[in-house]
Design an enzyme around this catalytic site. Structure first.
Site, PDB file in Angstrom:
ATOM      1  CG  ASP A 270      -2.046   1.123   0.986  1.00 11.60           C
ATOM      2  OD1 ASP A 270      -2.077   1.763  -0.088  1.00 11.60           O
ATOM      3  OD2 ASP A 270      -2.815   1.359   1.931  1.00 11.60           O
ATOM      4  CG  HIS A 274       0.332  11.617   1.051  1.00  9.34           C
ATOM      5  ND1 HIS A 274      -0.611  12.093   0.164  1.00  9.34           N
ATOM      6  CD2 HIS A 274      -0.142  10.426   1.493  1.00  9.34           C
ATOM      7  CE1 HIS A 274      -1.617  11.232   0.098  1.00  9.34           C
ATOM      8  NE2 HIS A 274      -1.359  10.205   0.886  1.00  9.34           N
TER       9      HIS A 274
HETATM   10  C1  NCD Z   1      -4.004   5.928   0.080  1.00 10.47           C
HETATM   11  C2  NCD Z   1      -3.476   7.074  -0.770  1.00 10.47           C
HETATM   12  O1  NCD Z   1      -2.874   8.002  -0.224  1.00 10.47           O
HETATM   13  O2  NCD Z   1      -3.646   7.000  -1.979  1.00 10.47           O
HETATM   14  N1  NCD Z   1      -3.823   6.221   1.458  1.00 10.47           N
HETATM   15  C3  NCD Z   1      -3.743   5.341   2.462  1.00 10.47           C
HETATM   16  O3  NCD Z   1      -3.743   5.763   3.623  1.00 10.47           O
HETATM   17  N2  NCD Z   1      -3.639   4.048   2.254  1.00 10.47           N
HETATM   18  C4  NCD Z   1      -5.420   5.709  -0.264  1.00 10.47           C
HETATM   19  C5  NCD Z   1      -5.935   4.416   0.246  1.00 10.47           C
HETATM   20  O4  NCD Z   1      -5.555   3.359  -0.292  1.00 10.47           O
HETATM   21  O5  NCD Z   1      -6.746   4.432   1.164  1.00 10.47           O
HETATM   22 ZN    ZN Z   2      -4.020   1.980  -1.059  1.00  8.49          ZN
END
Ligand code: NCD
Ligand code: ZN
Length: 420
Positions: A270, A274
């Protein structure tokens, strides 16, 4: 092992005669990993934070040879035009292969998307880039429609009805209280049992109870390095804010034990970078998500070195099952599989330092952790990482699932973890 001119493995075992030979000495050769959950932020992202080009170099250095790229971009991948433009823009820019996810938010776009995308990603709650989610009453019809389309479906399983409205979280402990584990359980209530023909996979499962339910339902799922290794008190700033939230230390330990026992089919990062400046906003407004594709395998290889984790379990969860989930001949050292391989020296340990990572976002929640990076990565028999550095040409391709007729899902068909 012998590798043919096509870049596929021809035979496994000692080779005495070959045009080109390579001896890796005391190092080990492992199949490269497939990470089914990354957000490369392309199109619409800030390349100073992440892009398809930078994210695939991070993947290559981290031993990941195929990434499943998520559709919550700007614009979102909700119709074929955006998808095709994204595939075109990947040409000549990708260091590793990509499987492109689409979001099934426009009913009229689904048939064409099913013929062009690699998989679908459904969100049951709002998150970065996703404002609209299906109503509860719409879900059964949508799942049944998706089951007819044949593509794998990953679901972000948090039911927003269980979130605490009006609660202002100040740190990851508050975030966990605001989006509690009950939201995951309620989402599973809604999804299980899925339509029989649906190739359903649940993203970032955070509790051992969810893992046990999904295992008995025979449904594929993944856990992330951060939910397996970090808890709500690992760090109190918003770099540790992620969806679903980091859980209590007791919950994390149960999830880790389930993973170690081989009860979690897939590991996925995941990877959701950012900028540091966005993460420096007040906690309640900072975006959720943390980077991970570059550090996932190196951190877990160090767990293998320390004896906490079996190498077979790591390879099954990071390499073999994710590749089979999306029908790719990757993740095994076996004749007919692509020679996408890693050379790993368990004595070459490093400490994670954001300045020495390829990730342009410039931070990791795992700063200071011990890690073992592959010192070589081969794609179709060609070296793309040498001495830990990316040296390839950006020839990564967009791939789509290739399932044998009647093939079940990996969790149904396999009873023992695959060895290296
Ligand atoms: C993901 C993102 O920033 O794209 N963020 C996260 O906390 N996992 C979006 C998501 O998959 O929920
Ligand atoms: Zn994600």
């Amino acid at each position: 092992m012998a590798i043919g001119a096509s870049g596929r493995i021809v035979s496994v075992g000692k080779v005495r005669t070959a045009r080109r030979r390579r001896d890796v000495g005391d190092s080990v050769i492992l199949p490269a990993a497939t990470d089914l959950h990354v957000h490369l932020r392309d199109p619409g992202g800030d390349p100073a934070v992440e892009s398809l080009a930078s994210g695939t170099v991070e993947a290559a250095r981290g031993g990941v040879t195929l990434v499943g790229d998520m559709p919550n971009t700007n614009p979102a991948v909700a119709d074929v035009d955006v998808l095709e433009e994204k595939a075109r823009s990947a040409h000549g820019r990708a260091a590793v292969d990509l499987l492109l996810f689409a979001v099934p938010s426009r009913p009229g776009a689904l048939d064409r998307l099913a013929r062009t995308a690699g998989a679908f990603k459904l969100y049951l709650s709002p998150t970065t880039g996703i404002d609209r989610v299906p109503l509860r009453a719409e879900l059964p019809g949508l799942l049944s429609r998706l089951s007819q389309l044949g593509l794998p479906l990953t679901v972000h399983a948090e039911a927003a009805e269980e979130f605490r409205p009006g609660f202002i979280p100040r740190d990851p402990v508050g975030w966990n209280a605001a989006r509690p584990t009950a939201a995951e359980g309620a989402a599973l209530d809604r999804l299980l049992p899925p339509p029989a023909a649906l190739r359903l996979h649940i993203a970032h499962v955070t509790t051992a109870a969810s893992a046990a339910r999904l295992r008995s339902a025979g449904t594929s799922f993944e856990a992330t390095p951060h939910h397996l290794l970090l808890s709500e008190r690992s760090g109190l700033d918003s770099r540790f804010k992620v969806n679903p939230p980091l859980r209590s230390e007791a919950e994390r330990q149960s999830l880790w034990e389930a993973y170690r026992r081989g009860e979690i089919p897939c590991l996925a990062s995941d990877h959701a970078p950012h900028s540091l400046s966005a993460k420096e906003l007040p906690f309640e407004t900072a975006p959720s998500g943390m980077p991970g594709v570059e550090t996932m395998l190196p951190i877990f290889l160090d767990r293998v070195r320390s004896g906490e984790l079996d190498l077979g379990t790591l390879i099954a969860t990071a390499c073999d099952r994710p590749a089979r989930w999306v029908g790719q001949p990757l993740g095994r050292i076996a004749p007919g599989h692509r020679a996408n391989l890693l050379v790993v020296d368990f004595k070459r340990r490093t400490r994670l330092d954001p300045r020495r990572l390829a990730a342009p976002c410039g931070w990791t929640a795992f700063e200071g952790w011990e890690a073992i990076f592959p010192w070589e990565h081969y794609r179709d028999g060609e070296r793309i990482v040498e001495d830990g550095e990316y040296v390839g040409r950006p020839t990564g391709a967009v791939v789509r699932p290739e399932f044998a007729p009647g093939e079940g899902s990996p969790t149904e068909t396999d009873t023992e973890p695959a060895g290296p």
